[in-house]
Every structure is written in C-alpha cells, then in structure tokens.
Design an enzyme around this catalytic site. Structure first.
Site: not given
Ligand code: BES
Ligand code: MN
Ligand code: ZN
Length: 533
Positions: A310, A384
């Site tokens: 990230k 997931r």
């Molecule tokens: N933990 C994150 C989702 C999240 C985003 C929680 C913002 C709280 C605030 C999750 O694991 C994630 O990184 N999801 C990705 C999925 C994508 C790579 C398909 C996302 O939402 O960007």
């Molecule tokens: Mn994630």
C-alpha cells in the site's frame, strides 16, 4: 482505553484468571421524582415540538431558563445540540441540568435515543461530572398507548456506556476523565408499574453488557500493530470471550497447517509473526441441536498490502484491519453473558499481511482448506483469502447460518461512505433478518447485489478463481469470492471498511474505532424464531 472489564493483555496471556466484569462506575435506575435524584447533573433529551412545561417542574427549577432558551432560539432541540442551565430551586438535589436536542418526537427511535445518550454522557464526562442523572424519554407511544420502555432503556444505557471509551491510552500526561456514576430516571413516565420494573432493569443490564462489549472491541481496534500481533490478539480475545462464559480454543500455525488452510497460511507467510485461528463456542445447556450461528471475523492485525504494498499515506490506519475479528470475539462475550438460547460458533483467522522474503507473490496459487485453488493477483486482497478458510471452518464445526464481518474493501467507502456498512448475502430473507437486527442495534447497513454475472470477474486461467475482480464493483466481487466458501448455507457478509473507524469526530462518535457490528452480531441469536430454515 476502556478499563472496567479487563486489564492489560499480558495479564491474560499467562494463566492468571480474568478480572470479573465488575464495572467501576455503575448505572442504576430510579423511579424517584427528578427533584429528589441526588446527582450533580441531570441530562434531559428534549424534543423540537414540545412546550417548556413538557417535563413537569423542570423549567421552574431552572428559573424559566428553558422558556427563555426556546423563545430566543438559543436552543432549538435539533439532534445533538445542547443547553445547560443551573438549578435555582433549593429543594432540588441536582445543581445543574443539560438538555440534549432529540429532534422531533415522531422521529425519535431507539437508534437516535442511543446517540442522544452518548452525546449527553460525553458532555458530562468532559465536564468531569461524577454523578449523572439521565431522564428516560421513550419516544412516542404506540397506537395502544404503550411505550417501548425496555427498548429505550437498553438503547440509552448502551449509549451512556459507549461514552466511556477513551482512545488516548498511550498518552502519558493527564488522564482522560473517568466515566460518571449514572442514574437513569424513569419518573417522567406514566408507566413505572411494579410489573414492568424487572423488565426495565433487565434491559438496563443488557444495554450495559452490549455497550461494554462494543467498547472492548474498540480497544482492540485501537491497539497498534506492534502490540497487537496475531498471538496477542488471540490471547486478548480468548480472555475477553472466556471470562464472559464462552469456550475458546486457539489453533497455532502447525494446527492451521494440519487443517490445510493454505489461504490463511499464504497470507501469513510474509510475516515473522505466526498466524492464529481463534475459535469461540457458546453452547448453552439445553440448546436445540440447530440452528447454529457461525460468526466469522477478519483478523488482520496489520495490513501493509504485502508485496502489492500500500502507499505510505494513511497506512497507519491498517492497524484496525482486525475490527471484524474483534467484533466477533466481543459479540461472543456478550452472547455468552446474555445467555443466548442457541449454539453460536465464532471463527477468527488472525494474521499480519507483510511483504517479507517468504511472502506470497502476485501470480502465486494457493489451495484452500476446502480444496479450491486461488490465483493471487493482488496480495492486498488478503482479507477474502483468510475468510475463505474461516468460513469453511465454521461450516466444518457445524454452523448452519453464517455471517462474516470484515474491513474488506476500500470500494465500500466509495459506495456507501463512512456512515453505512455494506451487506451482501443469500437468501434474501437472511440478509433481511440481519438488516432488521442491525437497524435496531444502531449499526447502519445497506444491501448490495451479488448477481451471478459478477463471478465472471473472478475467472482465472490457471486456478479455480483469482482473488481480485478489478476496480468495477470491487466490494461486490469481494463478496462473490466469499460466497464461494459459504457452502450454499444462508450467509451474510458485512463490509465494515468504511464504518469501523471514524476519521472525523461526530457528536455521538469521537474519532477512532466505532465498535461497529458487535451489537448486531450479539443480538442476532436472540431473533432465531424469525430465521429462514
Ligand atoms: N483492509 C483493506 C481494505 C480497507 C481499505 C479497509 C480502506 C479500511 C479502509 C483490504 O485488505 C484491501 O486492501 N482491499 C483492497 C482490495 C483490492 C486490492 C482488490 C482495496 O480495497 O483496495
Ligand atoms: Mn489488504
Ligand atoms: Zn485488509
């Protein structure tokens, strides 16, 4: 931090018994007249459309200050506005009152009552008031002339308790003000007959448990990743749930491997902290063999994104990526303390998501415990993955109805903002059931579709599916992925990525963890009579 129920985690990691659930600042009820309630401050919810005389004796006790404030429009009783006045009547025990705007009487439901109570209790706490009175005002009577006294009592006690949470636990300066001892005053009602008193007191106790358990989940979500590793998360949640009466079992990395949980193990590979699988059971004596509720919560104690790392900006927020798992653990505590009538199983897969030298890479294929294979396109879609194995395990343990809770997708924040959690699932009657319970518990939710066509986005050339469906409908394809692991059981997925953490303070919710979903999960087993079978 919220101290009353449990102490610091290191205390439970060894064999020390948990402190009991004794709460330091109690909440009690009284039917005494307002003038006789011996407290420092009385909080009174106030409706937009009522006369200064609506609460008998109150305006006179404050020297007609209510009349003055309403006439001058200094106070218009809009939700969460407040107005303080000093008591001039020497026969009153209390010295001050605080009106909290409650909006129009016709729109005043338990969800708003809960928030109004939090606003009042937060104001009292900021003023360092030691003893507070809270006048119970149960909205409008139904057509038969009855009030939902127990419902409103429970909601306001939840709201008052939610004001006890403190975020700044690692501050070394002045301590945050302590919670006040609170007396809920019933005397503004016609119905304080002795028959209803036990029911009202039971509602008070229930609200206290649900508020406490919400605060415990907030504490966990607030905890930084360096203290809350998967092992520590397991130790703390085990203590929280078992001291409430639930049975808890923590599976280590070897046991997880023996179960074949390749998805959970895959996510954990990049970290030097081993994963855990935390299993909770509420098995009340005399419970029917079924249905069995299975709660599954995402327990990523920190989400860097892994190799699909990230951006740095805002990454610190990813310490709360275990909020769903915390909700499951703390709901299990409440479920056991409140003696839910059916069996409930909680499953929380816990891991870090880190970009270590042994981390999974985009393109890697993992095998789930169920046998399905997954091509990992993006290592940041880790929630997931671990939930896939978690849902399978809840089924293996006998769950007949599933609900999972996860901070799963940024896309849900785009769709529903920071106000509402997304819900997904099948059959519709199960989604509706969860929706009704959530509405009443004060967790805003809204359903999104999981039409079969979306599954196209999860097709892999090499394996059974890929783990990301791309940008379009990102929250829906995440739900579709989870559905593959629901085994055709009634299943609901709740995406709390937008609601688990308040980025901006609201009158009824300070900045920080919200405790979302705890009360919904905890109330669900009590509604078993209207479940789809
Ligand atoms: N933990 C994150 C989702 C999240 C985003 C929680 C913002 C709280 C605030 C999750 O694991 C994630 O990184 N999801 C990705 C999925 C994508 C790579 C398909 C996302 O939402 O960007
Ligand atoms: Mn994630
Ligand atoms: Zn995540």
């Amino acid at each position: 931090m919220y101290r009353p129920l449990v102490g610091r985690a290191t205390r439970f990691s060894d064999n020390n018994p948990m402190p009991s659930s004794a709460v330091s600042a109690p909440i009690v009820s009284t039917a005494a007249p307002l003038a006789a309630v011996d407290v420092d401050l009385i909080i009174v919810p106030w409706f937009e459309d009522e006369a200064p005389s609506a609460v008998a004796g109150l305006d006179r006790a404050v020297g007609d200050e209510i009349t003055r404030a309403l006439t001058s429009k200094e106070f218009a009783a809009r939700p969460y506005d407040s107005f303080a006045a000093g008591v001039v009547d020497g026969t009153w025990k209390a010295r001050r009152i605080l009106l909290v705007g409650a909006g129009r009487l016709a729109a005043y439901d338990t969800a708003l009552a809960r928030r109004v109570a939090t606003v009042g209790a937060l104001a009292a706490r900021q003023r360092r008031v030691a003893r507070v009175g809270f006048l119970l005002r149960p909205g409008r009577a139904d057509p038969a002339g009855d009030y939902d006294l127990a419902g409103f009592m429970q909601a306001v006690v939840e709201g008052i308790t939610l004001a006890d949470f403190t975020a700044g636990v690692y501050k070394t300066g002045d301590q945050a003000p302590a919670a006040a001892e609170t007396t809920v005053v019933l005397s503004a009602l016609n119905d304080t007959s002795p028959e209803s008193q036990p029911r009202i007191d039971a509602a008070l106790a229930r609200g206290r448990v649900l508020g406490d358990c919400s605060n415990l989940a907030r504490d966990l979500a607030n905890e930084p990743g360096n203290t809350l590793t998967p092992r520590e998360f397991a130790a703390r949640t085990a203590a929280i749930a078992s001291s409430g009466g639930a049975a808890v079992e923590v599976l280590d990395e070897r046991e997880i491997e023996a179960l074949g949980m390749g998805l959970l193990l895959g996510v954990a590979r990049g970290s030097s902290e081993p994963p855990r699988l935390i299993v909770f059971r509420h098995d009340p004596p005399g419970a029917p063999p079924g249905p069995i509720l299975g709660l599954v919560g995402k327990g990523i104690t920190f989400d860097t994104g892994g190799i699909s790392i990230k951006p740095a900006d805002g990454m610190e927020r990813m310490k709360d990526d275990m909020a769903g798992g915390a909700a499951v653990a703390c709901a299990m505590r409440a479920i056991s303390m409140l003696r839910a009538p059916i069996r409930v199983i909680g499953v929380v897969p816990a891991s870090e998501n880190m970009p270590g030298g042994r981390a999974i890479k985009p393109g890697d294929v993992l095998r789930s415990a169920e046998g399905k294979t997954v091509e990992v396109i993006n290592t940041d879609a880790e929630g997931r993955l671990i939930l896939g194995d978690g849902l399978w395990y809840a089924r293996k343990l006998g769950a007949t109805h599933l609900i999972d809770v996860a901070t799963l997708t940024g896309a849900i924040v785009v769709a529903l903002g920071k106000v509402t959690s997304g819900i997904f699932g099948t059959p519709e009657s199960w989604v509706e059931q969860v929706r009704r319970v959530a509405d009443r518990a004060g967790d805003r939710v809204w359903p999104l579709p999981i039409f079969d066509e979306y599954a196209e986005q999860l097709k892999s050339d090499i394996a059974d599916m890929i783990n990301t469906g791309g940008r379009p409908a990102g929250s829906i394809t995440a739900a579709m992925f989870l559905k593959e692991f629901s085994g055709g059981l009634p299943w609901v997925h709740m995406d709390i990525a937008g609601t688990a953490w308040a980025e901006e303070a609201r009158p009824y919710l300070p900045k920080g963890p919200s405790g979302v979903a705890v009360r919904t999960l905890a109330e669900l087993p009590f509604t078993v009579d209207s479940w789809p079978r």
